[in-house]
Design an enzyme around this catalytic site. Structure first.
Site, PDB file in Angstrom:
ATOM      1  N   TRP A  60       0.828  -1.211   0.000  1.00  0.00           N
ATOM      2  CA  TRP A  60       0.000   0.000   0.000  1.00  0.00           C
ATOM      3  C   TRP A  60       0.852   1.247   0.000  1.00  0.00           C
ATOM      4  CZ3 TRP A  60      -4.366  -0.915  -1.972  1.00  0.00           C
ATOM      5  CH2 TRP A  60      -5.063  -2.098  -1.695  1.00  0.00           C
TER       6      TRP A  60
ATOM      7  N   ASP B 242      -1.595   6.555   6.383  1.00  0.00           N
ATOM      8  CA  ASP B 242      -2.668   5.678   5.914  1.00  0.00           C
ATOM      9  C   ASP B 242      -2.932   4.688   7.050  1.00  0.00           C
ATOM     10  OD1 ASP B 242      -4.264   3.749   4.784  1.00  0.00           O
ATOM     11  OD2 ASP B 242      -2.928   3.290   3.104  1.00  0.00           O
TER      12      ASP B 242
ATOM     13  N   LYS C 216     -12.194  -2.044   6.945  1.00  0.00           N
ATOM     14  CA  LYS C 216     -11.447  -2.964   7.797  1.00  0.00           C
ATOM     15  C   LYS C 216     -11.876  -2.821   9.253  1.00  0.00           C
ATOM     16  CE  LYS C 216      -8.433  -3.240   4.115  1.00  0.00           C
ATOM     17  NZ  LYS C 216      -7.722  -2.381   3.185  1.00  0.00           N
TER      18      LYS C 216
HETATM   19  C1  LIG Z   1      -7.175  -1.851   2.121  1.00  0.00           C
HETATM   20  C2  LIG Z   1      -6.131  -0.823   2.160  1.00  0.00           C
HETATM   21  C3  LIG Z   1      -6.063   0.204   1.202  1.00  0.00           C
HETATM   22  C4  LIG Z   1      -6.998   0.282   0.016  1.00  0.00           C
HETATM   23  O1  LIG Z   1      -8.213   0.742   0.370  1.00  0.00           O
HETATM   24  P1  LIG Z   1      -9.360   1.018  -0.740  1.00  0.00           P
HETATM   25  O2  LIG Z   1     -10.436   1.566   0.123  1.00  0.00           O
HETATM   26  O3  LIG Z   1      -9.677  -0.304  -1.362  1.00  0.00           O
HETATM   27  O4  LIG Z   1      -8.826   1.985  -1.706  1.00  0.00           O
HETATM   28  C5  LIG Z   1      -5.088   1.167   1.361  1.00  0.00           C
HETATM   29  N1  LIG Z   1      -4.211   1.123   2.375  1.00  0.00           N
HETATM   30  C6  LIG Z   1      -4.235   0.150   3.292  1.00  0.00           C
HETATM   31  C7  LIG Z   1      -3.248   0.150   4.411  1.00  0.00           C
HETATM   32  C8  LIG Z   1      -5.191  -0.859   3.216  1.00  0.00           C
HETATM   33  O5  LIG Z   1      -5.213  -1.831   4.138  1.00  0.00           O
END
Ligand SMILES: *Cc1c(COP(=O)(O)O)cnc(C)c1O
Length: 361
Positions: free
Chosen positions: A102, A173, A197
């Site tokens: 990511w 993030d 999540k």
């Molecule tokens: C799942 C995830 C993403 C992607 O998220 P989307 O909502 O599908 O764009 C980005 N960063 C991390 C750390 C993730 O776990």
């Protein structure tokens, strides 16, 4: 009714009481004669839901008045682009720490939009670890921000001590670990997370942005991609994902009922250590991907001695009602995602299964 032992990485398990509440409200939300999905996003009923979610997030995370909370669309992935569009000035450089797939993706988008540099990476050891503060050095340039990924969903590593770079803005993030523990929000200029999540269903992305940062947004940026648009309009510039925000509000209420982040953090530590202890006990058989000091509380990644045993482990697990245990396609092996909503009993069941499988082998 039989609920699965759900270890999905995202979208992932939701608390049962939240699903039950949503079910109850589905046809007739609070006597309105309609579901929340069928009403205007400008109605006072929906605005109450949105404001309630905002307030609950503020109090749970202890978000200071220096920061705004907005609900966006486009997932965490759109944030990879919005961040450089809004905050990476022409003569500036965006500094990225690479700790997994990511963060690589976040960097890739920034590279298309401006100057970037990588100030730390654990790619060389296949992302088993998190760099320490003294391994990270800012370049002698005008650094717009430092970007990190607080929890690496695919590799199963997590920052346990956040780095600090003086006046330089820190962006994180937190898609896969927001609300899993107490953090000091004031240390970050921007925190963002896709909801699917730890916060609710997919469709809504939470951003917590420091007000100071908004003055740096270039004129001429598309309205919808500008953070200030969403701040000024209380996340109602256009039609928001109303049902996702409603579900988020229920998840936040549930977190409060659990005793807030202190209680959630304790519970998460208990769940994760149960699994890691099992692996350490049978260390010649189950090998965690992450180095000990970088292990994630949310995504427990591990391998078995060979492909055949991995396959039979996953097969047998599936037969026993365990869902979502195969590792991400880019890493292989196994992964148990144990987000806030995964009950301790589900983790206990997995430990018992792992013990039994080991003994059988
Ligand atoms: C799942 C995830 C993403 C992607 O998220 P989307 O909502 O599908 O764009 C980005 N960063 C991390 C750390 C993730 O776990």
């Amino acid at each position: 009714m039989k609920r699965a032992y759900n270890f999905n990485a995202g979208p992932s398990a939701l608390p049962l009481p939240v699903l039950q509440k949503a079910q109850q409200d589905m046809i007739d939300y609070k006597g309105t004669g309609m579901s929340i999905m069928e009403m205007s996003h400008r109605s006072s009923t929906f605005e109450e839901v949105l404001n309630g979610a905002k307030e609950d997030l503020r109090s749970l995370m202890n978000i200071p008045d220096t920061h705004e909370v907005v609900f966006l669309q486009g997932g965490a992935s759109l944030q990879f682009s919005m961040i450089p569009m809004n905050f990476l000035g022409t003569n500036q450089i965006g500094a990225y720490v690479l700790t997994g797939s990511w963060s690589e993706k976040a960097l890739k988008e920034a590279q298309k939009l401006g100057q970037t540099t990588v100030i730390g990476s654990s790619k060389e050891n296949n992302y088993r670890s998190i760099p320490t503060q003294n391994e990270l050095h800012l370049p002698q340039q005008d650094v717009a921000y430092v970007h990190i990924t607080s929890n690496n969903t695919i590799y199963g590593t997590q920052w346990h001590h956040f780095p600090s770079f003086g006046e330089t803005d820190l962006i994180a993030d937190m898609s896969s670990d927001i609300l899993c523990r107490n953090i000091d929000v004031s240390k970050f200029s921007l925190i963002y997370a896709g909801a699917q999540k730890n916060l609710g269903p997919s469709g809504v992305t939470v951003a917590i942005v420091k007000k100071d940062l908004l003055s740096r947004i270039p004129a001429g940026l598309s309205t919808i991609l500008n953070y200030e648009t969403h701040v000024k309009n209380n996340s109602l510039y256009h039609t928001p994902p109303t049902f996702s925000i409603y579900m988020l509000s229920l998840v936040l209420e549930w977190v409060k009922e659990q005793g807030g982040l202190d209680a959630i953090e304790k519970q998460n530590e208990k769940k994760a250590s149960m699994l890691y202890e099992c692996m350490d006990m049978y260390g010649d058989f189950y090998t965690p991907h992450a180095d000990k000091d970088s292990r994630s509380l949310m995504n427990v990644t591990f391998t078995l001695p060979d492909k055949d045993r991995t396959t039979s482990f996953l097969q047998l697990a599936e037969e026993k009602g365990f869902v979502g245990l195969s590792g991400h396609r880019s890493v292989g092996g196994c992964r148990a995602s144990i987000y806030n909503a995964v009950p301790i009993e589900t983790c206990e069941a997995l430990v018992s299964f792992m013990e039994a499988f080991y003994k059988e082998q």
